[in-house]
Design a protein around this motif. Structure first.
Motif, PDB file in Angstrom:
ATOM      1  N   LEU A   1      61.289  33.359  58.120  1.00 16.01           N
ATOM      2  CA  LEU A   1      59.971  35.385  57.863  1.00 16.01           C
ATOM      3  C   LEU A   1      60.459  35.039  56.270  1.00 16.01           C
ATOM      4  CD1 LEU A   1      59.795  38.386  57.927  1.00 16.01           C
ATOM      5  CD2 LEU A   1      61.997  38.399  57.178  1.00 16.01           C
ATOM      6  N   VAL A   2      58.965  35.223  55.682  1.00 17.16           N
ATOM      7  CA  VAL A   2      58.744  34.771  53.566  1.00 17.16           C
ATOM      8  C   VAL A   2      58.767  36.490  53.086  1.00 17.16           C
ATOM      9  CG1 VAL A   2      57.304  33.588  52.767  1.00 17.16           C
ATOM     10  CG2 VAL A   2      57.705  32.859  55.188  1.00 17.16           C
ATOM     11  N   ILE A   3      59.744  36.395  52.714  1.00 17.55           N
ATOM     12  CA  ILE A   3      59.308  37.869  51.931  1.00 17.55           C
ATOM     13  C   ILE A   3      59.022  37.415  50.995  1.00 17.55           C
ATOM     14  CG2 ILE A   3      60.772  39.884  51.822  1.00 17.55           C
ATOM     15  CD1 ILE A   3      62.634  39.536  53.349  1.00 17.55           C
ATOM     16  N   GLY A   4      56.943  37.450  50.658  1.00 20.22           N
ATOM     17  CA  GLY A   4      56.528  37.521  49.264  1.00 20.22           C
ATOM     18  C   GLY A   4      55.649  36.506  49.848  1.00 20.22           C
ATOM     19  N   ALA A   5      54.657  36.854  49.589  1.00 22.49           N
ATOM     20  CA  ALA A   5      53.235  36.086  49.879  1.00 22.49           C
ATOM     21  C   ALA A   5      52.691  35.769  48.354  1.00 22.49           C
ATOM     22  CB  ALA A   5      52.330  36.571  50.427  1.00 22.49           C
TER      23      ALA A   5
ATOM     24  N   LEU B   1      54.008  28.498  52.232  1.00 19.98           N
ATOM     25  CA  LEU B   1      53.614  28.998  53.913  1.00 19.98           C
ATOM     26  C   LEU B   1      53.128  27.881  53.975  1.00 19.98           C
ATOM     27  CD1 LEU B   1      52.736  33.319  53.321  1.00 19.98           C
ATOM     28  CD2 LEU B   1      53.771  32.015  55.275  1.00 19.98           C
ATOM     29  N   GLN B   2      52.611  27.754  53.359  1.00 15.05           N
ATOM     30  CA  GLN B   2      51.388  26.090  53.226  1.00 15.05           C
ATOM     31  C   GLN B   2      51.885  24.883  54.062  1.00 15.05           C
ATOM     32  OE1 GLN B   2      49.820  26.673  49.265  1.00 15.05           O
ATOM     33  NE2 GLN B   2      47.587  25.768  49.693  1.00 15.05           N
ATOM     34  N   ASN B   3      53.236  24.758  53.618  1.00 12.51           N
ATOM     35  CA  ASN B   3      54.192  23.493  53.743  1.00 12.51           C
ATOM     36  C   ASN B   3      55.008  24.006  55.350  1.00 12.51           C
ATOM     37  OD1 ASN B   3      54.166  21.408  51.708  1.00 12.51           O
ATOM     38  ND2 ASN B   3      54.385  23.429  50.255  1.00 12.51           N
ATOM     39  N   LEU B   4      54.875  25.337  55.951  1.00 10.44           N
ATOM     40  CA  LEU B   4      55.587  25.427  56.706  1.00 10.44           C
ATOM     41  C   LEU B   4      54.815  25.376  57.918  1.00 10.44           C
ATOM     42  CD1 LEU B   4      58.545  28.347  55.976  1.00 10.44           C
ATOM     43  CD2 LEU B   4      58.889  26.308  55.704  1.00 10.44           C
ATOM     44  N   VAL B   5      53.480  25.712  57.984  1.00  9.62           N
ATOM     45  CA  VAL B   5      52.653  25.637  58.337  1.00  9.62           C
ATOM     46  C   VAL B   5      52.303  24.380  58.775  1.00  9.62           C
ATOM     47  CG1 VAL B   5      49.857  26.137  58.699  1.00  9.62           C
ATOM     48  CG2 VAL B   5      51.600  28.153  58.265  1.00  9.62           C
ATOM     49  N   ALA B   6      52.069  23.931  57.831  1.00 11.40           N
ATOM     50  CA  ALA B   6      51.377  21.922  57.609  1.00 11.40           C
ATOM     51  C   ALA B   6      52.640  21.287  58.757  1.00 11.40           C
ATOM     52  CB  ALA B   6      51.207  21.622  55.724  1.00 11.40           C
TER      53      ALA B   6
ATOM     54  N   ALA C   1      44.221  32.499  55.488  1.00  5.57           N
ATOM     55  CA  ALA C   1      44.118  31.135  55.745  1.00  5.57           C
ATOM     56  C   ALA C   1      45.109  29.905  55.692  1.00  5.57           C
ATOM     57  CB  ALA C   1      44.843  31.387  53.815  1.00  5.57           C
ATOM     58  N   VAL C   2      46.252  30.248  56.390  1.00  4.15           N
ATOM     59  CA  VAL C   2      46.743  29.105  57.118  1.00  4.15           C
ATOM     60  C   VAL C   2      46.645  29.049  58.397  1.00  4.15           C
ATOM     61  CG1 VAL C   2      48.940  29.647  55.548  1.00  4.15           C
ATOM     62  CG2 VAL C   2      48.799  30.810  57.472  1.00  4.15           C
ATOM     63  N   LEU C   3      45.755  30.097  58.557  1.00  2.00           N
ATOM     64  CA  LEU C   3      45.197  30.365  60.426  1.00  2.00           C
ATOM     65  C   LEU C   3      44.413  28.743  60.881  1.00  2.00           C
ATOM     66  CD1 LEU C   3      45.789  33.595  62.194  1.00  2.00           C
ATOM     67  CD2 LEU C   3      47.320  31.481  62.782  1.00  2.00           C
ATOM     68  N   GLU C   4      43.995  29.148  59.348  1.00  2.00           N
ATOM     69  CA  GLU C   4      42.846  27.875  58.780  1.00  2.00           C
ATOM     70  C   GLU C   4      42.794  26.747  58.916  1.00  2.00           C
ATOM     71  OE1 GLU C   4      38.984  28.401  59.080  1.00  2.00           O
ATOM     72  OE2 GLU C   4      39.003  30.156  59.282  1.00  2.00           O
ATOM     73  N   LEU C   5      43.932  26.128  58.118  1.00  2.00           N
ATOM     74  CA  LEU C   5      44.907  24.934  58.072  1.00  2.00           C
ATOM     75  C   LEU C   5      45.636  24.723  59.957  1.00  2.00           C
ATOM     76  CD1 LEU C   5      45.896  22.459  56.607  1.00  2.00           C
ATOM     77  CD2 LEU C   5      47.883  24.093  56.496  1.00  2.00           C
TER      78      LEU C   5
ATOM     79  N   GLU D   1      47.270  26.838  65.428  1.00  2.00           N
ATOM     80  CA  GLU D   1      48.166  27.214  66.730  1.00  2.00           C
ATOM     81  C   GLU D   1      49.674  27.669  66.468  1.00  2.00           C
ATOM     82  OE1 GLU D   1      49.572  22.947  67.272  1.00  2.00           O
ATOM     83  OE2 GLU D   1      47.022  22.096  68.825  1.00  2.00           O
ATOM     84  N   ILE D   2      49.687  28.330  64.606  1.00  3.22           N
ATOM     85  CA  ILE D   2      51.131  28.832  64.181  1.00  3.22           C
ATOM     86  C   ILE D   2      51.086  30.473  65.044  1.00  3.22           C
ATOM     87  CG2 ILE D   2      52.424  29.167  62.687  1.00  3.22           C
ATOM     88  CD1 ILE D   2      52.477  26.309  62.893  1.00  3.22           C
ATOM     89  N   ASN D   3      52.311  30.843  65.220  1.00  7.35           N
ATOM     90  CA  ASN D   3      51.912  32.235  65.604  1.00  7.35           C
ATOM     91  C   ASN D   3      53.111  33.155  64.438  1.00  7.35           C
ATOM     92  OD1 ASN D   3      52.270  34.896  66.695  1.00  7.35           O
ATOM     93  ND2 ASN D   3      54.862  34.731  67.433  1.00  7.35           N
ATOM     94  N   MET D   4      52.047  33.813  63.637  1.00 10.67           N
ATOM     95  CA  MET D   4      51.798  34.595  62.180  1.00 10.67           C
ATOM     96  C   MET D   4      51.971  35.982  62.657  1.00 10.67           C
ATOM     97  SD  MET D   4      51.601  32.021  60.009  1.00 10.67           S
ATOM     98  CE  MET D   4      51.319  32.941  58.868  1.00 10.67           C
ATOM     99  N   MET D   5      53.406  36.582  62.033  1.00 11.14           N
ATOM    100  CA  MET D   5      53.038  38.537  61.870  1.00 11.14           C
ATOM    101  C   MET D   5      53.518  38.468  60.407  1.00 11.14           C
ATOM    102  SD  MET D   5      53.870  40.604  64.031  1.00 11.14           S
ATOM    103  CE  MET D   5      54.210  40.890  65.660  1.00 11.14           C
ATOM    104  N   VAL D   6      52.161  39.801  60.837  1.00  9.56           N
ATOM    105  CA  VAL D   6      52.257  40.677  59.504  1.00  9.56           C
ATOM    106  C   VAL D   6      53.036  41.404  58.264  1.00  9.56           C
ATOM    107  CG1 VAL D   6      50.565  38.717  58.206  1.00  9.56           C
ATOM    108  CG2 VAL D   6      49.750  41.124  59.105  1.00  9.56           C
ATOM    109  N   PHE D   7      54.030  42.102  57.698  1.00  6.80           N
ATOM    110  CA  PHE D   7      53.897  42.987  57.302  1.00  6.80           C
ATOM    111  C   PHE D   7      53.326  43.877  55.706  1.00  6.80           C
ATOM    112  CE2 PHE D   7      56.736  40.363  59.786  1.00  6.80           C
ATOM    113  CZ  PHE D   7      57.716  41.964  61.216  1.00  6.80           C
TER     114      PHE D   7
END
Length: 350
Positions: free
Chosen positions: A26-30, A38-43, A84-88, A91-97
């Motif tokens: 969980l990343v709190i703050g974008a 986010l970029q590094n974890l997704v990559a 943006a990160v799903l373009e990278l 395959e990642i499961n992203m949940m947004v709040f």
């Protein structure tokens, strides 16, 4: 093929890559820290990521928040970041709040996550994250930035020290200026965010030495680093557990007001409505019970207020009013609300 260059590392391999795929972070703050995290974890292939932020993209963000472009201004940060990160890596499961992290939504948001990455810039929210994480035994990867300097650490890792152990007493509203007030070198949060992502990967993979009980201080201007050791404080751990348990088990009144609820309260007699923005900020919002007290002056002004008085706070996006609300609640005020997404959310109402 995507992960082949890191899978050949003996510390990772196929088993490690599967651990990354299964991880829930969980990343709190974008913002400045959240974007590089986010970029590094997704990559790297971290498979399940949640993003929490109630803010929208602003042009002043673009020199450091590299997930966003000029055409994104005015759009939700979490929705834009997800796209943006799903373009990278699709395959990642992203949940947004698309909301700020508060005492009211904390239990719902953190459910199911194994690691929290604190990418916020509000002191009160950091204590909230700490208390929830300590009570649920979730490690927190923390960083903060100021002008040309930053710091990073890991809390609650394998029963280690917490944020309160390092910073035992909650400071006043003005203790740590944010980027709006003091400025920041754009590349700095990207450096610190990369440090945070590195600690997340080490925790998931179970490799290396995690920054638990250590505070790494980085001075970008002079390219100097310093590591400070700190110890576990049982009293502060206990305080965090008590606060977090009470918060997670309590049924709280909804204090994040919608635009409609905010305007309704503004018309009610006996309610004090406080604009905590700086005096020069626009648009101006006028009303019979609206007063303008910048956040930097609220601490002193609050001494004149009745703690049983119903108070409504607002700012531009909801972040400063959230910090003000948390401060007043900690100070014993019992009826405090704030406009959840700030004056920006009133554009269609007024």
């Amino acid at each position: 093929m995507r992960y082949s260059r890191q899978m050949i590392l003996p510390e990772i391999g196929e088993i490690g890559q599967q651990k990354l795929q299964d991880a829930r972070v969980l990343v709190i703050g974008a913002g400045g820290l959240g974007c590089p995290v986010l970029q590094n974890l997704v990559a790297a292939g971290v498979g399940n990521i949640g993003i929490v932020d109630g803010d929208v993209v602003d042009e002043t963000n673009l020199h450091r928040q590299l997930l966003y472009t000029l055409k994104d201004c005015g759009n939700s940060k979490v929705e834009t970041a997800k796209k943006a990160v799903l373009e990278l890596n699709p395959e990642i499961n992203m949940m947004v709040f698309p909301e700020f992290f508060t005492a009211q939504n904390a239990a719902r948001i953190v459910e199911g996550y194994q690691i929290i990455v604190d990418c916020t810039d509000a002191i009160a929210v950091r204590y909230l994250i700490n208390d929830v994480a300590v009570s649920k035994r979730i490690p927190v990867v923390y960083a903060s930035i100021h002008k040309f300097e930053g710091q990073v650490s890991v809390f609650n890792y394998k029963n280690g020290p917490s944020y309160r152990c390092l910073f035992p007493e909650q400071e006043g509203l003005n203790a740590v200026p944010n980027c709006v007030e003091s400025g920041v070198l754009g590349i700095l949060p990207n450096t610190l965010g990369t440090f945070q992502a590195t600690e997340v990967l080490k925790i998931v993979l179970g490799i290396g030495t995690v920054l638990s009980g250590k505070l790494l201080i980085y001075d970008a201007l002079h390219f100097q680093t310093q590591t400070i050791n700190f110890s576990k404080n049982p009293k502060m751990i206990e305080k965090g557990i008590i606060n977090g348990t009470l918060l997670l088990n309590s049924k709280k009144t909804e204090v994040d007001l919608s635009p409609e609820a905010f305007l309704e309260k503004c018309n009610q007699l006996g309610i004090v409505v406080i604009d905590v923005r700086e005096l020069e900020e626009t648009p101006e919002f006028k009303g019979n019970n609206v007063i303008r007290i910048p956040l930097s002056m609220l601490e002193d002004y609050s001494k004149k207020l009745d703690k049983n008085q119903e108070i409504v706070l607002f700012c531009q996006t909801g972040q400063r009013s959230l910090a003000a609300m948390n401060y007043l609640q900690k100070s014993g005020f019992v009826g405090v609300f704030h406009l959840g997404k700030g004056i920006e959310s009133l554009k269609n109402q007024i």
